[in-house]
Design an enzyme around this catalytic site. Structure first.
Site, PDB file in Angstrom:
ATOM      1  N   ALA A  34     -20.365  61.030 -57.506  1.00 13.84           N
ATOM      2  CA  ALA A  34     -21.838  60.992 -57.473  1.00 13.84           C
ATOM      3  C   ALA A  34     -22.333  60.152 -56.286  1.00 13.84           C
ATOM      4  O   ALA A  34     -23.338  60.482 -55.659  1.00 13.84           O
ATOM      5  CB  ALA A  34     -22.372  60.418 -58.773  1.00 13.84           C
ATOM      6  N   TYR A  36     -20.628  59.694 -53.458  1.00 13.04           N
ATOM      7  CA  TYR A  36     -20.335  60.507 -52.277  1.00 13.04           C
ATOM      8  C   TYR A  36     -21.441  61.557 -52.092  1.00 13.04           C
ATOM      9  O   TYR A  36     -21.976  61.722 -50.998  1.00 13.04           O
ATOM     10  CB  TYR A  36     -18.974  61.194 -52.431  1.00 13.04           C
ATOM     11  CG  TYR A  36     -18.627  62.082 -51.260  1.00 13.04           C
ATOM     12  CD1 TYR A  36     -17.883  61.606 -50.191  1.00 13.04           C
ATOM     13  CD2 TYR A  36     -19.077  63.413 -51.209  1.00 13.04           C
ATOM     14  CE1 TYR A  36     -17.576  62.420 -49.106  1.00 13.04           C
ATOM     15  CE2 TYR A  36     -18.784  64.230 -50.131  1.00 13.04           C
ATOM     16  CZ  TYR A  36     -18.036  63.724 -49.083  1.00 13.04           C
ATOM     17  OH  TYR A  36     -17.755  64.538 -48.007  1.00 13.04           O
ATOM     18  N   GLU A 114     -19.114  80.751 -63.380  1.00 12.61           N
ATOM     19  CA  GLU A 114     -17.770  80.236 -63.645  1.00 12.61           C
ATOM     20  C   GLU A 114     -17.810  78.725 -63.794  1.00 12.61           C
ATOM     21  O   GLU A 114     -18.560  78.061 -63.089  1.00 12.61           O
ATOM     22  CB  GLU A 114     -16.854  80.583 -62.451  1.00 12.61           C
ATOM     23  CG  GLU A 114     -16.970  82.036 -62.026  1.00 12.61           C
ATOM     24  CD  GLU A 114     -16.158  82.382 -60.774  1.00 12.61           C
ATOM     25  OE1 GLU A 114     -15.335  81.548 -60.342  1.00 12.61           O
ATOM     26  OE2 GLU A 114     -16.358  83.480 -60.243  1.00 12.61           O
ATOM     27  N   LYS A 116     -16.890  75.038 -62.932  1.00  8.30           N
ATOM     28  CA  LYS A 116     -16.382  74.457 -61.677  1.00  8.30           C
ATOM     29  C   LYS A 116     -15.248  73.507 -62.042  1.00  8.30           C
ATOM     30  O   LYS A 116     -15.471  72.387 -62.486  1.00  8.30           O
ATOM     31  CB  LYS A 116     -17.487  73.723 -60.923  1.00  8.30           C
ATOM     32  CG  LYS A 116     -17.017  73.221 -59.584  1.00  8.30           C
ATOM     33  CD  LYS A 116     -18.156  72.753 -58.721  1.00  8.30           C
ATOM     34  CE  LYS A 116     -17.644  72.339 -57.363  1.00  8.30           C
ATOM     35  NZ  LYS A 116     -16.766  71.165 -57.399  1.00  8.30           N
TER      36      LYS A 116
HETATM   37  P1  NAD Z   1     -16.712  71.103 -54.004  1.00  6.39           P
HETATM   38  O1  NAD Z   1     -15.628  70.553 -54.849  1.00  6.39           O
HETATM   39  O2  NAD Z   1     -18.071  70.583 -54.243  1.00  6.39           O
HETATM   40  O3  NAD Z   1     -16.749  72.708 -54.090  1.00  6.39           O
HETATM   41  C1  NAD Z   1     -15.763  73.566 -53.546  1.00  6.39           C
HETATM   42  C2  NAD Z   1     -14.522  73.585 -54.342  1.00  6.39           C
HETATM   43  O4  NAD Z   1     -14.808  73.883 -55.693  1.00  6.39           O
HETATM   44  C3  NAD Z   1     -13.550  74.685 -53.961  1.00  6.39           C
HETATM   45  O5  NAD Z   1     -12.812  74.350 -52.827  1.00  6.39           O
HETATM   46  C4  NAD Z   1     -12.707  74.766 -55.191  1.00  6.39           C
HETATM   47  O6  NAD Z   1     -11.624  73.880 -55.092  1.00  6.39           O
HETATM   48  C5  NAD Z   1     -13.605  74.259 -56.293  1.00  6.39           C
HETATM   49  N1  NAD Z   1     -13.864  75.205 -57.384  1.00  6.39           N
HETATM   50  C6  NAD Z   1     -13.703  74.912 -58.700  1.00  6.39           C
HETATM   51  N2  NAD Z   1     -14.000  75.957 -59.463  1.00  6.39           N
HETATM   52  C7  NAD Z   1     -14.353  76.971 -58.642  1.00  6.39           C
HETATM   53  C8  NAD Z   1     -14.749  78.310 -58.852  1.00  6.39           C
HETATM   54  N3  NAD Z   1     -14.869  78.810 -60.081  1.00  6.39           N
HETATM   55  N4  NAD Z   1     -15.034  79.069 -57.778  1.00  6.39           N
HETATM   56  C9  NAD Z   1     -14.942  78.561 -56.534  1.00  6.39           C
HETATM   57  N5  NAD Z   1     -14.560  77.286 -56.253  1.00  6.39           N
HETATM   58  C10 NAD Z   1     -14.260  76.500 -57.298  1.00  6.39           C
HETATM   59  O7  NAD Z   1     -16.393  70.935 -52.531  1.00  6.39           O
HETATM   60  P2  NAD Z   1     -15.297  70.152 -51.790  1.00  6.39           P
HETATM   61  O8  NAD Z   1     -15.600  70.400 -50.367  1.00  6.39           O
HETATM   62  O9  NAD Z   1     -13.944  70.466 -52.303  1.00  6.39           O
HETATM   63  O10 NAD Z   1     -15.544  68.683 -52.204  1.00  6.39           O
HETATM   64  C11 NAD Z   1     -16.740  68.068 -52.060  1.00  6.39           C
HETATM   65  C12 NAD Z   1     -16.931  67.270 -53.316  1.00  6.39           C
HETATM   66  O11 NAD Z   1     -15.784  66.474 -53.561  1.00  6.39           O
HETATM   67  C13 NAD Z   1     -18.093  66.347 -53.153  1.00  6.39           C
HETATM   68  O12 NAD Z   1     -19.272  66.959 -53.597  1.00  6.39           O
HETATM   69  C14 NAD Z   1     -17.663  65.160 -53.995  1.00  6.39           C
HETATM   70  O13 NAD Z   1     -18.104  65.390 -55.309  1.00  6.39           O
HETATM   71  C15 NAD Z   1     -16.174  65.212 -53.943  1.00  6.39           C
HETATM   72  N6  NAD Z   1     -15.666  64.225 -52.963  1.00  6.39           N
HETATM   73  C16 NAD Z   1     -15.590  62.967 -53.393  1.00  6.39           C
HETATM   74  C17 NAD Z   1     -15.166  61.985 -52.536  1.00  6.39           C
HETATM   75  C18 NAD Z   1     -15.057  60.576 -53.050  1.00  6.39           C
HETATM   76  O14 NAD Z   1     -14.737  59.692 -52.262  1.00  6.39           O
HETATM   77  N7  NAD Z   1     -15.312  60.336 -54.326  1.00  6.39           N
HETATM   78  C19 NAD Z   1     -14.841  62.283 -51.204  1.00  6.39           C
HETATM   79  C20 NAD Z   1     -14.921  63.602 -50.791  1.00  6.39           C
HETATM   80  C21 NAD Z   1     -15.342  64.581 -51.677  1.00  6.39           C
END
Ligand code: NAD
Length: 335
Positions: A34, A36, A114, A116
């Protein structure tokens, strides 16, 4: 002196780059998602106001993190992108309106809704029905070769079954650790006096990105397919299907697909789905952090295309933040 907008953008970019490195490369985040997301939105807002300060290496323009050098690299034939986020019903309406305007459409969309899944994205390549390669998303263009590790996950078929299997089929989906397995793994670690995993997502990522597949084999990992990447298919079976039907077809070939997926029409049905899954979140056997809403019609998907780091035809509708900063800071991480 107050920093200029340009300096602010640079400072947030640097902070997010550090968080990304800890999250994607080390599998050891230091802040909750949250926090991030809040910082990311701040950067997005600044960049909207001052587009001249957008840099190519901005986290708003890129996906994930660089692949670790200890793994062989795999070039994705089609990029593996991320998703834009929605946090409120207004964001969902804006998403639909943007697409309707772009397609000059007045009717409702068919949406595939779907859960997530909170794990990590992988690409699995089948040739003539046989699993030949698997890779992490990496930076979206180059991933890590994790074929031997993926082969240890029992839910993933090594050989597809059934009729009309394409010559080449790249399946995309999420590897995750169900909550029961996660609790068991941490209990075993506690008994041994080892460090605990911070959450199922980190446990899944750390378990999959092991150089020794024998370690991965002992970890309770699961997989759900949610997309199709590259396909070479003389029968063109998948070409005529919508996204939802494609997932049903993957299931018939033996790939696990999340049973909570639903095909709905229009925005208000999406909101119902969101509410229904949010209510049942605690009953699910795995952790989710929202729902993903995808335009199911493939011709519409194609016409909408992509922006820098995400498709225009899908959005992650995130649940309100649940995790607390303290839960992350109190725990020692294990990778
Ligand atoms: P994301 O996780 O917001 O969305 C994309 C990802 O969702 C896809 O790559 C896939 O892995 C996943 N996903 C799960 N169910 C899915 C479905 N049914 N269909 C399609 N995709 C699905 O994006 P991201 O680029 O992987 O990560 C960004 C997020 O990760 C940020 O919003 C944050 O919440 C988290 N993050 C946290 C930190 C931290 O330091 N806490 C750092 C970087 C990223």
């Amino acid at each position: 002196m107050k920093p200029t907008a340009e300096q602010q953008c640079a400072a947030i970019r640097q902070q997010l780059a550090d968080y990304n490195y800890q999250y994607y490369v080390l599998d050891a985040p230091t802040v909750p998602d949250a926090e991030y997301d809040r910082l990311y939105r701040e950067l997005q807002k600044l960049e909207q106001q001052f587009p001249e300060f957008i840099t190519q290496d901005s986290p708003t323009q890129r996906v994930g993190g660089a692949p670790l050098a200890k793994f062989a690299q795999v070039q994705h034939r089609l990029p593996m992108l991320s998703l834009d986020n929605a946090f409120a019903a207004e964001d969902l309406s804006a998403f639909s309106k943007r697409m309707r305007d772009r397609l000059d459409l007045s009717g409702e969309f068919s949406f595939c809704c779907e859960p997530k899944l909170d794990g990590l994205a992988v690409s699995i390549r089948y040739e003539n029905g046989q699993l030949v390669q698997a890779a992490t998303r990496g930076d979206g263009y180059t991933g890590e070769d994790i074929t031997s590790n993926i082969r240890t996950i029992r839910a993933i078929p090594l050989q597809l079954k059934g009729e009309s299997i394409p010559a080449v089929l790249e399946v995309r989906g999420e590897v995750f650790m169900p909550l029961a397995g996660f609790a068991r793994l941490n209990e075993q670690a506690r008994q041994r006096g080892d460090k605990l995993f911070a959450n199922p997502r980190n446990a899944a990522a750390g378990s999959l990105r092991q150089l020794d597949p024998a370690i991965t084999a002992t970890r309770p990992l699961m997989f759900y397919a949610y997309a199709v990447g590259q396909v070479e298919d003389p029968t063109q079976l998948l070409d005529s299907a919508c996204h939802y039907q494609r997932l049903q077809q993957l299931k018939q070939w033996g790939l696990p697909v999340c049973p909570e997926i639903q095909l709905v029409t229009g925005e208000s049905a999406v909101l119902d789905y969101y509410q229904q899954i949010l209510t049942r979140r605690a009953e699910l056997a795995y952790e989710i952090d929202g729902v993903v809403i995808k335009v199911s019609n493939l011709a519409q998907q194609q016409a909408l295309g992509f922006v820098a780091r995400a498709p225009r035809w899908a959005i992650a509708f995130k649940f309100p933040a649940q995790e607390m900063l303290t839960t992350l800071l109190d725990v020692d991480f294990q990778v």
